[in-house]
Write an enzyme that holds these catalytic residues in place. Structure first.
Site, PDB file in Angstrom:
ATOM      1  CG  ASP A 129      48.997  39.673   7.740  1.00  9.76           C
ATOM      2  OD1 ASP A 129      49.308  40.301   6.732  1.00  9.76           O
ATOM      3  OD2 ASP A 129      49.401  39.960   8.890  1.00  9.76           O
TER       4      ASP A 129
ATOM      5  CD  GLU B 120      53.132  44.351   6.286  1.00  8.08           C
ATOM      6  OE1 GLU B 120      52.424  45.182   6.869  1.00  8.08           O
ATOM      7  OE2 GLU B 120      53.362  43.215   6.775  1.00  8.08           O
ATOM      8  CD  GLU B 121      53.780  40.250   8.522  1.00 10.83           C
ATOM      9  OE1 GLU B 121      53.810  40.979   9.529  1.00 10.83           O
ATOM     10  OE2 GLU B 121      52.725  39.759   8.068  1.00 10.83           O
TER      11      GLU B 121
ATOM     12  CG  ASP C 283      48.196  43.779   5.028  1.00 12.47           C
ATOM     13  OD1 ASP C 283      47.899  42.595   5.294  1.00 12.47           O
ATOM     14  OD2 ASP C 283      49.308  44.271   5.268  1.00 12.47           O
TER      15      ASP C 283
ATOM     16  CG  HIS D 176      52.522  41.752   3.247  1.00 11.68           C
ATOM     17  ND1 HIS D 176      52.857  40.683   4.041  1.00 11.68           N
ATOM     18  CD2 HIS D 176      51.510  42.377   3.894  1.00 11.68           C
ATOM     19  CE1 HIS D 176      52.084  40.659   5.127  1.00 11.68           C
ATOM     20  NE2 HIS D 176      51.253  41.679   5.056  1.00 11.68           N
TER      21      HIS D 176
ATOM     22  CG  HIS E 182      50.575  38.677  13.118  1.00 13.93           C
ATOM     23  ND1 HIS E 182      51.487  39.619  13.487  1.00 13.93           N
ATOM     24  CD2 HIS E 182      50.340  38.894  11.800  1.00 13.93           C
ATOM     25  CE1 HIS E 182      51.782  40.393  12.434  1.00 13.93           C
ATOM     26  NE2 HIS E 182      51.089  39.966  11.405  1.00 13.93           N
TER      27      HIS E 182
HETATM   28 ZN   LIG Z   1      49.857  42.104   6.584  1.00 12.24          ZN
END
Ligand SMILES: [Zn+2]
Length: 348
Positions: free
Chosen positions: A191, A225-226, A246, A74, A326
């Protein structure tokens, strides 16, 4: 399998990842990043198309069209959105995806207006001067206790509105990309832009080595995706298997490091397909990819969205190890190279 020399491709992955990280793409605002991704796959000689939703489907060629393999990564990231313009001219935000105020504090941001361009600012604790605010240490960092201080001469809601800033505007956090001499890659939003870079590296490897994969091979560079629905839909005809590429989790109780490729056996969505996990481990062994198998305690992947949207597929999840996910994330070029190695062994 003969020993793979992938240095050139790993260099390419790091370069492509850095370039993509320089394009802001919080979830819901991914048009420019997706256009860049499409163009990069096309430059490598592959057919790429945009989905209505804004993702990119790439045909990486391959023989067996009845037993196709879809790789998903993503390009959408975490971010913020203007929720309230406060009477003092500061902006209160709401999160896009799992953006967390605890690690976003003091970060530079760009506020993207619909019609008046982009403004800069900083995401700060409310009343952020430590010499003034006696509660500085004890205040819990939340979207309510933190705000954007615009780098503009604004002191009221009206001043901000005059700039053309309104509720619903996108707020992008500075990624702060750094690649160290020792090979570490540090940035927000590795990510999952590192995996997009890895899939570009795989495409370059397939093209330059004139490989026709055993099975029809596709990549879907997803958006959204998030927020959980990136991988819903857009599965090319004939696919019987989908693998999310991922970030691999790194942390206490897990075995993976940033220098390895992680194979996920189970996450919040339950176990991955047993034969796929086994085949991924076998491919890692065959190619000499340094790998770890782990269980991710708090994680959901694109491919689970693909299954939940009604597709009949076997599924798997792999990715380069990423620490401080994150937040201000860290991976390593060896992690990217090991992921590429495993993918070459599995797909080619
Ligand atoms: Zn991810």
């Amino acid at each position: 399998m003969k020993k793979l020399n992938l240095k050139k491709y790993t260099d390419f992955i790091v370069k492509e990842t850095s370039d993509l990280l320089s394009i802001d793409s919080p979830t819901g605002y991914t048009e420019e990043a997706a256009a860049w991704v499409k163009k990069e796959f096309e430059k490598l000689g592959f057919k790429a198309t945009l989905t209505n939703k804004g993702g990119v489907i790439v045909d990486l060629t391959g023989k067996d069209k009845k037993n196709g393999l879809l790789l998903e990564a993503h390009t959408d990231t975490l971010g913020g959105m203007v929720a309230t313009i406060k009477s003092n001219g500061r902006l209160q935000l709401t999160n896009l995806g799992g953006m967390n105020p605890n690690n976003a504090e003091t970060e530079n941001v760009r506020v993207v207006t619909k019609f008046n361009g982009i403004y800069e600012g900083t995401f700060q604790l409310n009343n952020a001067s430590i010499h003034v605010n006696g509660d500085y240490d004890d205040t819990k960092r939340t979207w309510e206790s933190c705000e954007v201080v615009l780098d503009e001469d604004v002191n009221s809601k009206e001043d901000v509105e005059k700039l053309g800033i309104s509720v619903g505007d996108i707020v992008c956090f500075e990624p702060n990309v750094r690649v160290t001499k020792s090979g570490y890659i540090k940035s927000r939003f590795l990510d999952d832009k590192l995996s997009v870079g890895i899939l570009l590296g795989l495409a370059k490897y397939i093209k330059e080595n004139k490989i026709t994969p055993k099975r029809a091979l596709y990549a879907h560079i997803t958006v959204f995706e998030e927020v959980g629905h990136g991988g819903c839909g857009s599965v090319p005809e004939g696919c019987t298997e989908a693998i999310s590429v991922d970030m691999g989790c790194v942390g206490d109780g897990l075995t993976c490091t940033e220098r390895q490729v992680s194979i996920c056996a189970k996450d919040s969505g339950g176990p991955y397909s047993y034969p796929i996990v086994q085949a991924l481990m076998q491919a890692a062994k065959d190619t000499g990819a340094d790998y770890a198998v782990d269980i991710y305690p708090h994680y959901g992947s694109d491919v689970e969205a693909t299954l939940r949207s009604g597709n009949d597929l076997r599924h798997g999840l792999i990715g380069a190890g990423v620490y401080a996910s994150h937040g201000y994330e860290r991976s390593h070029r060896d992690g990217a190279e090991n992921t590429l190695k495993l993918l070459i062994g599995y797909c080619c």
